[in-house]
Design a protein around this motif. Structure first.
Motif, PDB file in Angstrom:
ATOM      1  N   SER A 106       2.993  -3.333   8.100  1.00  0.00           N
ATOM      2  CA  SER A 106       4.393  -3.643   7.644  1.00  0.00           C
ATOM      3  C   SER A 106       4.259  -3.426   5.913  1.00  0.00           C
ATOM      4  CB  SER A 106       4.977  -4.857   7.590  1.00  0.00           C
ATOM      5  OG  SER A 106       4.265  -5.954   7.353  1.00  0.00           O
ATOM      6  N   SER A 107       3.176  -3.549   5.305  1.00  0.00           N
ATOM      7  CA  SER A 107       3.056  -3.147   3.836  1.00  0.00           C
ATOM      8  C   SER A 107       2.625  -1.730   3.368  1.00  0.00           C
ATOM      9  CB  SER A 107       1.919  -4.002   3.142  1.00  0.00           C
ATOM     10  OG  SER A 107       2.311  -5.346   3.257  1.00  0.00           O
ATOM     11  N   LEU A 108       2.701  -0.935   4.560  1.00  0.00           N
ATOM     12  CA  LEU A 108       2.327   0.595   4.090  1.00  0.00           C
ATOM     13  C   LEU A 108       3.699   1.049   3.671  1.00  0.00           C
ATOM     14  CD1 LEU A 108      -0.541   1.255   7.042  1.00  0.00           C
ATOM     15  CD2 LEU A 108      -0.468   1.569   4.271  1.00  0.00           C
ATOM     16  N   SER A 109       3.703   1.951   2.871  1.00  0.00           N
ATOM     17  CA  SER A 109       4.773   3.226   2.448  1.00  0.00           C
ATOM     18  C   SER A 109       4.213   4.402   2.353  1.00  0.00           C
ATOM     19  CB  SER A 109       5.488   2.696   1.325  1.00  0.00           C
ATOM     20  OG  SER A 109       6.413   3.578   1.032  1.00  0.00           O
ATOM     21  N   PHE A 110       4.913   5.604   2.935  1.00  0.00           N
ATOM     22  CA  PHE A 110       4.308   6.836   2.840  1.00  0.00           C
ATOM     23  C   PHE A 110       5.229   7.618   2.133  1.00  0.00           C
ATOM     24  CE2 PHE A 110       2.344   4.760   6.533  1.00  0.00           C
ATOM     25  CZ  PHE A 110       1.355   5.321   6.609  1.00  0.00           C
ATOM     26  N   LYS A 111       4.704   8.865   1.089  1.00  0.00           N
ATOM     27  CA  LYS A 111       5.507   9.745   0.471  1.00  0.00           C
ATOM     28  C   LYS A 111       4.858  10.976   0.402  1.00  0.00           C
ATOM     29  CE  LYS A 111       7.509   6.180  -2.861  1.00  0.00           C
ATOM     30  NZ  LYS A 111       6.711   5.061  -1.822  1.00  0.00           N
ATOM     31  N   THR A 112       5.529  11.966   0.704  1.00  0.00           N
ATOM     32  CA  THR A 112       5.222  13.462   0.524  1.00  0.00           C
ATOM     33  C   THR A 112       4.935  13.774  -0.899  1.00  0.00           C
ATOM     34  OG1 THR A 112       7.016  14.522   1.275  1.00  0.00           O
ATOM     35  CG2 THR A 112       5.507  13.851   2.976  1.00  0.00           C
ATOM     36  N   PHE A 157       0.750  -1.263  -0.033  1.00  0.00           N
ATOM     37  CA  PHE A 157       0.010   0.057   0.015  1.00  0.00           C
ATOM     38  C   PHE A 157       0.842   1.139   0.055  1.00  0.00           C
ATOM     39  CE2 PHE A 157      -2.136  -3.473   2.077  1.00  0.00           C
ATOM     40  CZ  PHE A 157      -3.210  -3.474   1.590  1.00  0.00           C
ATOM     41  N   GLU A 158       0.801   2.118  -0.969  1.00  0.00           N
ATOM     42  CA  GLU A 158       1.261   3.161  -1.198  1.00  0.00           C
ATOM     43  C   GLU A 158       0.344   4.399  -0.764  1.00  0.00           C
ATOM     44  OE1 GLU A 158       4.675   3.624  -1.707  1.00  0.00           O
ATOM     45  OE2 GLU A 158       4.927   1.499  -2.592  1.00  0.00           O
ATOM     46  N   VAL A 159       1.040   5.484   0.166  1.00  0.00           N
ATOM     47  CA  VAL A 159       0.021   6.546   0.682  1.00  0.00           C
ATOM     48  C   VAL A 159       1.011   7.883   0.433  1.00  0.00           C
ATOM     49  CG1 VAL A 159      -1.044   7.529   2.600  1.00  0.00           C
ATOM     50  CG2 VAL A 159      -0.938   5.105   2.481  1.00  0.00           C
ATOM     51  N   ILE A 196       5.269   8.625  -7.995  1.00  0.00           N
ATOM     52  CA  ILE A 196       4.630   7.843  -9.001  1.00  0.00           C
ATOM     53  C   ILE A 196       5.658   6.600  -9.530  1.00  0.00           C
ATOM     54  CG2 ILE A 196       3.126   7.525 -11.231  1.00  0.00           C
ATOM     55  CD1 ILE A 196       1.731   9.922 -10.217  1.00  0.00           C
ATOM     56  N   SER A 197       6.993   7.268  -9.936  1.00  0.00           N
ATOM     57  CA  SER A 197       7.712   6.609 -10.714  1.00  0.00           C
ATOM     58  C   SER A 197       8.261   5.444  -9.779  1.00  0.00           C
ATOM     59  CB  SER A 197       9.045   7.514 -10.934  1.00  0.00           C
ATOM     60  OG  SER A 197       8.911   8.585 -11.847  1.00  0.00           O
ATOM     61  N   MET A 198       8.646   5.699  -8.461  1.00  0.00           N
ATOM     62  CA  MET A 198       8.754   4.613  -7.423  1.00  0.00           C
ATOM     63  C   MET A 198       7.723   3.576  -7.252  1.00  0.00           C
ATOM     64  SD  MET A 198      12.006   5.640  -6.604  1.00  0.00           S
ATOM     65  CE  MET A 198      13.097   7.187  -6.595  1.00  0.00           C
ATOM     66  N   VAL A 199       6.511   3.972  -7.347  1.00  0.00           N
ATOM     67  CA  VAL A 199       5.623   3.089  -7.404  1.00  0.00           C
ATOM     68  C   VAL A 199       5.323   2.232  -8.403  1.00  0.00           C
ATOM     69  CG1 VAL A 199       3.006   2.630  -7.128  1.00  0.00           C
ATOM     70  CG2 VAL A 199       4.081   4.436  -5.803  1.00  0.00           C
TER      71      VAL A 199
END
Length: 230
Positions: free
Chosen positions: A67-73, A26-28, A85-88
């Motif tokens: 543990s599957s959550l990742s956060f980006k500003t 999950f990418e937040v 978006i590139s990283m995802v």
């Protein structure tokens, strides 16, 4: 800062995904971060992480999802949204990322480049970059700006090596900066190489070597895509 509806939306969708498949990432994205400094961004990430974790505890999913959550500003007013978006997207292209990185590493070393990216042209996301030099946001922003410039003029000055049906393009551009140059060379209909090189007295001599090495890189990219059936 993420609002209460945003917290509820994230937890609800996480629950829906877990109910249909046992694994997932999950990418937040925490938007509107352009006015925050680095410390404030980290504070925002910590607070959002804490609030989502509490919500996941309430619905009994913390151990399975946390543990599957990742956060980006991110922000729409700079290039952080494209970087995120590139990283995802790179996580979805595991079959080609490592070969692309190896090709870019060889290209950067052979041509004494500072940095090189393979861009998906239309959404302005980078598919891969070299590992020879660290990623710097400033360099990435320069490459995005160059892509914007080429896209604006591309419909007027497109150059075709073959027929439009074959989709073989040869768009090439170079922009001279104060102490370096930006290069763009189109690989196929969707992908382009953008790289930055320090300006030297041997620019004219190196241009032939650069073109030769680009053709090798281009052939390598096509081979990787063919093997990956993409």
């Amino acid at each position: 800062m993420m609002s209460i509806p945003g917290i509820v939306y994230t937890s609800t969708n996480s629950k829906a995904v877990v109910s249909t498949q046992s694994t997932g990432k999950f990418e937040v994205f925490i938007h509107k971060s352009d006015s925050l400094n680095e410390d404030q961004k980290q504070d925002s990430i910590r607070e959002v992480t804490h609030r989502i974790s509490r919500k996941l505890i309430n619905i009994g999913l913390q151990e399975r999802i946390n543990s599957s959550l990742s956060f980006k500003t991110t922000s729409i007013y700079d290039h952080s949204i494209f970087e995120a978006i590139s990283m995802v997207c790179q996580q979805l292209l595991v079959s080609v990322i490592q070969p692309f990185e190896s090709l870019l590493n060889a290209f950067v070393c052979s041509n004494k480049m500072e940095k090189a990216f393979i861009f998906d042209i239309h959404p302005k996301i980078f598919v891969a970059t070299d590992n020879c030099n660290p990623f710097e946001m400033h360099t990435y922003e320069l490459c995005c700006d160059m892509l914007d410039l080429i896209s604006d003029f591309g419909c007027i000055y497109q150059d075709y090596e073959g027929s439009e049906e074959r989709g073989i393009f040869s768009t090439t551009s170079a922009i001279r900066l104060s102490d370096s140059r930006l290069f763009l060379k189109q690989v196929n209909r969707n992908l382009a190489l953008i790289c930055i090189q320090q300006t030297t007295e041997n620019d004219l001599t190196n241009s032939g070597i650069l073109e030769y090495n680009f053709q090798l890189l281009k052939d390598g990219i096509h081979s990787v895509l063919r093997v990956a059936n993409m």
